[in-house]
Design a protein around this motif. Structure first.
Motif, mmCIF file in Angstrom:
data_model
loop_
_atom_site.group_PDB
_atom_site.id
_atom_site.type_symbol
_atom_site.label_atom_id
_atom_site.label_comp_id
_atom_site.label_asym_id
_atom_site.label_seq_id
_atom_site.Cartn_x
_atom_site.Cartn_y
_atom_site.Cartn_z
ATOM 1 N N GLY A 26 0.294 -1.364 0.177
ATOM 2 C CA GLY A 26 -0.051 -0.126 0.179
ATOM 3 C C GLY A 26 1.209 1.290 -0.315
ATOM 4 N N ASP A 27 0.517 2.403 0.601
ATOM 5 C CA ASP A 27 1.221 3.450 -0.015
ATOM 6 C C ASP A 27 1.068 4.247 1.531
ATOM 7 N N ILE A 28 2.034 5.164 2.017
ATOM 8 C CA ILE A 28 1.956 5.793 3.332
ATOM 9 C C ILE A 28 1.613 6.812 2.599
ATOM 10 N N PRO A 29 0.508 7.776 4.099
ATOM 11 C CA PRO A 29 -0.278 8.862 2.996
ATOM 12 C C PRO A 29 0.930 9.711 3.692
ATOM 13 N N ASN A 69 6.955 12.269 4.649
ATOM 14 C CA ASN A 69 7.161 12.095 3.348
ATOM 15 C C ASN A 69 6.359 10.990 2.556
ATOM 16 N N GLY A 70 5.783 10.126 3.517
ATOM 17 C CA GLY A 70 5.619 8.838 2.703
ATOM 18 C C GLY A 70 6.018 7.713 2.460
ATOM 19 N N TRP A 425 0.610 -0.867 10.886
ATOM 20 C CA TRP A 425 -1.189 -1.215 10.096
ATOM 21 C C TRP A 425 -0.753 0.613 10.077
ATOM 22 N N VAL A 426 -1.357 1.035 9.175
ATOM 23 C CA VAL A 426 -1.774 2.434 8.869
ATOM 24 C C VAL A 426 -3.251 2.811 7.851
ATOM 25 N N PRO A 436 -6.115 -1.453 6.485
ATOM 26 C CA PRO A 436 -5.173 -1.038 6.475
ATOM 27 C C PRO A 436 -4.270 -0.096 4.578
ATOM 28 N N VAL A 437 -4.452 1.416 4.659
ATOM 29 C CA VAL A 437 -3.745 1.510 3.604
ATOM 30 C C VAL A 437 -2.481 1.621 3.561
ATOM 31 N N ALA A 438 -1.985 1.581 4.942
ATOM 32 C CA ALA A 438 -0.125 0.714 3.835
ATOM 33 C C ALA A 438 0.120 -0.156 4.925
ATOM 34 N N ARG A 439 0.774 -1.631 5.020
ATOM 35 C CA ARG A 439 1.020 -2.606 6.032
ATOM 36 C C ARG A 439 2.924 -2.306 6.092
#
Ligand code: FE2
Length: 457
Positions: A26-29, A69-70, A425-426, A436-439
């Motif tokens: 996924g993507d880190i916001p 920054n992601g 997890w985010v 989650p949007v990011a793992r």
């Protein structure tokens, strides 16, 4: 070692690292900026009596994911308290633990080792690592270097409980500690936004000395929990437990004005039970509302988890009437949950949302789901873990520039025992059930531990 709290993912790690996280699903916001932190017991050396090792006993180690920054960076460091440094110098454990009080002799010049392993709070721009029987320790960001004990200008040399509360409106830190030795068993204070102690008073408890883990604040009041995990020297002398469940001591919640004297505390008798953690409290006219995780009794002081279900906490709601001295209370929901959190910019005022974790039905202190509670309708949504996954405490991280209560991310560690790896997890809080949007896979295993915290950049 023969103790489940020293094995598997409870086993300590002995390496301190700072490494980029490169495996991300996924993507880190980009609008998640700051530090996700999780502390917990991670003993430096093998305990003197491993069979008596209690999950509260290990030296505090903080695990951090820095978001910028992601991208994400992982770091972990022990909190270097004087006791930790002395054991490091001697190359072995010197102190016993929770189950060996009165059984293993401690060095006379340092009767207790400050473990600094329980929780964290950010106050006056400083990250403080807490442990309820000693001073908090200031820890630097991002490197997690231990700066030293925090005594608020030398005016509060006593312990600070694991969960002091920051008032987001005034920047004040509301602290307390408990003493098993003499009345007043609870000492309470207020520290201003610059870190100066501005108020201190003792609160005499009506019964025996008790263990008090959390508290709650509203805009004008503080809530102190007098719940029957009692301390008894007599019990220790007879070979019993230092702290034990003693419901006949009564269950009370005391409310005093923030700058009140201990003698002004109004005590409300409530149903027998124990609160380890609160969601939040606030004022509604001359009433105070408190949402908390409450057990009917507690056995968290035992490492025997055989009867876990009946000992699990449920969400409980109290309504105290300050004018009439009355209290109404009820269980909100049957979901067994703990480690309640909210958007901490709303502490002490009415909140709609809470975040928590659901106990795993078979695995002691571990969690099988992340939860979000919506007070409108008292709805609880869950993100279920897989059969070999266990989540740790989740926290709310406000999105950069957010103004709405629920505008941010729910962040927490998940450990997968299938191949012994940890992820952070985010979750977008407003699309919680999407998962989650990011793992983010951590470069090293993160052992199971206690509390998490979010420190904004
Ligand atoms: Fe806690």
């Amino acid at each position: 070692m023969s103790n489940i709290y020293l094995e598997g993912n409870f086993a300590p790690v002995n390496e301190e690292v700072a490494l980029p996280c490169t495996e991300i699903e996924g993507d880190i916001p980009n609008d998640l900026a700051g530090y996700f932190l999780r502390t917990g017991p991670n003993n430096q050396f093998e305990p003197i009596a491993p069979d008596l090792y209690h999950p509260f006993d290990g030296d505090g180690m903080i695990h951090q994911i820095e978001f910028a920054n992601g991208a994400a960076t992982y770091r972990n460091r022990w909190v270097r308290t004087p006791g930790f440094l002395r054991e490091r110098e001697e190359g072995k454990s010197i102190w016993g633990g929770f189950n060996t009080i009165g059984k293993i002799e401690a060095p006379p010049d340092m009767p207790m080792k400050n473990l600094s392993n329980t929780a964290m709070v950010v106050h006056a721009g400083k990250l403080l690592s807490t442990w309820e029987a000693g001073s908090p320790f200031e820890v630097g960001l991002p490197d997690l270097d231990t700066v030293g004990a925090q005594t608020f200008g030398g005016d509060w040399t006593e312990a600070v409980s694991a969960h002091p509360k920051v008032d987001p409106r005034t920047g004040e830190l509301i602290v307390f500690c408990y003493s098993p030795a003499q009345q007043p068993y609870v000492r309470y204070g207020v520290v201003d936004a610059q870190g100066r102690l501005t108020h201190k008073t003792g609160i005499e408890l009506p019964g025996a000395p008790v263990m008090v883990h959390d508290m709650a604040i509203t805009k004008n009041h503080s809530l102190i929990f007098d719940m029957p995990v009692t301390f008894s020297i007599e019990r220790i002398m007879n070979g019993g437990k230092a702290f034990d469940w003693e419901p006949e001591n009564g269950t009370r919640i005391g409310i005093l004005p923030r700058y009140g004297e201990g003698s002004e505390t109004k005590w409300f008798d409530v149903d027998t039970g124990y609160i380890f953690h609160v969601f939040n409290a606030w004022e509604e006219g001359d009433e105070i509302v408190l949402d908390a995780c409450r057990t009917v009794r507690t056995a968290i002081l035992d490492t025997d988890v055989g009867q876990l279900d009946e000992l699990n906490a449920r969400m409980h709601r109290y309504r105290f009437n300050l004018t009439h001295g009355t209290v109404e209370e009820h269980r909100v929901d049957e979901t067994p949950l703990e480690f309640s959190r909210i958007n901490e910019s709303r502490v002490g005022e009415k909140t709609r949302y809470g975040y928590a974790s659901r106990f795993h039905p078979e695995r002691g202190l571990l969690f099988g789901a992340m939860l979000k509670h919506d007070r409108e309708g008292d709805r609880i949504d869950a993100i279920e873990m897989g059969p070999t996954q266990f989540n740790q405490e989740v926290v709310f991280a406000p999105r950069v520039g957010s103004t709405e209560e629920d505008d941010g991310y729910v962040v927490g560690f998940v450990h997968d025992e299938a191949d012994d790896h940890t992820e952070c997890w985010v979750v977008d809080a407003r699309k919680f059930t999407d998962g989650p949007v990011a793992r983010i896979r951590t470069p090293r295993r993160v052992p199971y531990g206690f509390h998490s915290h979010w420190a904004p950049a």
